[in-house]
Enzyme design. Structure first.
Site, mmCIF file in Angstrom:
data_model
loop_
_atom_site.group_PDB
_atom_site.id
_atom_site.type_symbol
_atom_site.label_atom_id
_atom_site.label_comp_id
_atom_site.label_asym_id
_atom_site.label_seq_id
_atom_site.Cartn_x
_atom_site.Cartn_y
_atom_site.Cartn_z
ATOM 1 N N ASP A 103 1.463 1.870 2.917
ATOM 2 C CA ASP A 103 0.929 0.527 3.059
ATOM 3 C C ASP A 103 -0.506 0.686 3.573
ATOM 4 O OD1 ASP A 103 0.744 -2.292 3.521
ATOM 5 O OD2 ASP A 103 1.255 -1.934 5.623
ATOM 6 N N ASP A 112 -2.760 -2.311 5.116
ATOM 7 C CA ASP A 112 -3.066 -3.127 6.288
ATOM 8 C C ASP A 112 -2.142 -2.812 7.452
ATOM 9 O OD1 ASP A 112 -5.004 -4.342 4.769
ATOM 10 O OD2 ASP A 112 -3.758 -6.064 4.232
ATOM 11 N N GLU A 136 -5.465 -6.263 9.314
ATOM 12 C CA GLU A 136 -4.871 -6.943 8.175
ATOM 13 C C GLU A 136 -6.040 -7.476 7.363
ATOM 14 O OE1 GLU A 136 -1.771 -7.413 7.034
ATOM 15 O OE2 GLU A 136 -0.813 -6.247 8.632
ATOM 16 N N ARG A 157 -2.266 -18.560 2.122
ATOM 17 C CA ARG A 157 -3.391 -17.994 2.882
ATOM 18 C C ARG A 157 -4.697 -18.125 2.113
ATOM 19 N NH1 ARG A 157 -1.106 -12.186 4.546
ATOM 20 N NH2 ARG A 157 -0.005 -12.453 2.566
ATOM 21 N N SER A 172 -0.152 -1.951 -1.643
ATOM 22 C CA SER A 172 -0.533 -2.984 -0.684
ATOM 23 C C SER A 172 -0.424 -4.381 -1.260
ATOM 24 C CB SER A 172 -1.976 -2.733 -0.229
ATOM 25 O OG SER A 172 -2.432 -3.777 0.615
ATOM 26 N N GLY A 173 -0.114 -5.320 -0.382
ATOM 27 C CA GLY A 173 -0.173 -6.728 -0.726
ATOM 28 C C GLY A 173 -1.576 -7.278 -0.554
ATOM 29 N N LYS A 204 6.410 -4.269 -3.767
ATOM 30 C CA LYS A 204 6.163 -2.876 -3.379
ATOM 31 C C LYS A 204 7.313 -1.985 -3.838
ATOM 32 C CE LYS A 204 3.151 -3.691 0.596
ATOM 33 N NZ LYS A 204 2.959 -3.505 2.041
ATOM 34 N N ASP A 226 4.437 -0.852 7.940
ATOM 35 C CA ASP A 226 4.820 -1.559 9.165
ATOM 36 C C ASP A 226 5.605 -2.843 8.915
ATOM 37 O OD1 ASP A 226 2.564 -4.091 9.858
ATOM 38 O OD2 ASP A 226 2.298 -2.790 8.125
#
EC number: 3.1.3.3
Length: 295
Positions: A89, A91, A98, A134, A178-179, A227, A248
């Protein structure tokens, strides 16, 4: 999915490092426009990395009840020592921030976006819902992203460069899943020597005038379970026998499944998400732990 949990963090300080050498070979990033393409120039930076601002206190472990997976079993160690590929990952794992929160703060919407990020990483709302919500709060333009990338270079987690270098020296392939957004992850990959084809992430879309249009919903990482699908895709194409996922959040934990990652290592050096840590095969607070295990 796990309910929203509260991360326990305290400030720490780590030595600053110069960025000019890290960006010496980095010329530009591609940002996808719709329907055409644009390019963002990355300037060489002589600025120092700002100090790392958050880390978990190891002494809290006894209160949290995670002693069992801080010391890995022999089975878990054997899996780790046999991995052929490691997926990270980005962030709060590879980087201390992040990324979307930092970009939102830069655009003036930091607090509201950070609240959505906490919900998404805790697993209390679908990731795709949180991502759309977001972005809708600040709608970053191409020019704003360019400015952000110039003024806010990546802040890497302590030890990640050494760990990636050690993995590559051991002929273990490294991926970033990653997102977050490719526009912000490409510089990180360049620093770590990870090829662009080993990046699985989201992509911001812009109109002809640089106005924000949205994100590419065809990217697997744009939705819950993405993911895990990315890891499955990598394994299917590359035929790896053993893979590990390090991260995380709840979306990283999802990658450990049949046909996906065999091993999930929770990195809590920036944020400890208790519901995620409790289900990890191995809980670590420093990448040094993994570096030493490869000796």
């Amino acid at each position: 999915m796990e309910a929203l949990t509260t991360s326990r963090v305290v400030p720490v300080q780590v030595p600053c490092r110069k960025l000019s050498s890290l960006f010496a070979n980095l010329s530009c990033l591609e940002l996808r426009r719709y329907p055409c393409r644009g390019r963002v120039s990355i300037m060489n930076h002589s600025k120092l990395l700002r100090p790392v601002t958050a880390s978990v206190q190891p002494q809290e472990l006894s209160a949290l009840g995670h002693e069992g997976n801080v010391v890995p079993s022999n089975e878990i160690l054997d899996l780790w020592e046999s991995v052929e590929a490691v997926c990270f990952d980005v962030d709060s794992t590879v980087c201390v921030d992040e990324g979307i929160d930092e970009l939102a703060e830069f655009c003036g919407a930091g607090k509201a976006v950070a609240e959505w990020t906490a919900r998404a990483m805790g697993g209390s709302v679908p990731f795709e819902e949180a991502l759309a919500a977001r972005l809708s709060l600040f709608k970053p333009s191409l020019s704003k992203v360019e400015e952000y990338l110039e003024k806010r270079p990546p802040r890497l987690s302590p030890g990640i460069e050494e760990l990636v270098k050690k993995l590559r020296a051991n002929n273990i392939d490294v991926y970033l899943i990653s997102g977050g957004f490719r526009q912000m992850i490409n510089p990180v990959a360049s620093i770590l020597g990870i090829p662009r084809e080993n990046i699985f992430a989201n992509n911001l879309l812009f109109g002809n005038s640089g106005e924000f249009l949205g994100f590419d919903e065809n990217e697997p990482t744009s939705r819950s379970g993405g993911k895990a699908k990315a890891v499955e895709q990598i394994r299917k194409v590359r035929l790896y026998k053993t893979m590990a996922m390090i991260g995380d959040g709840a979306t990283d934990l999802e990658a450990r499944k049949p046909g996906g990652a065999d091993l999930f290592i929770c990195y809590a050096g920036v944020q400890l998400r208790e519901a995620v840590a409790a289900k990890a095969d191995w809980l670590i607070f420093k990448f040094e732990t993994l570096i030493n295990s490869l000796d």
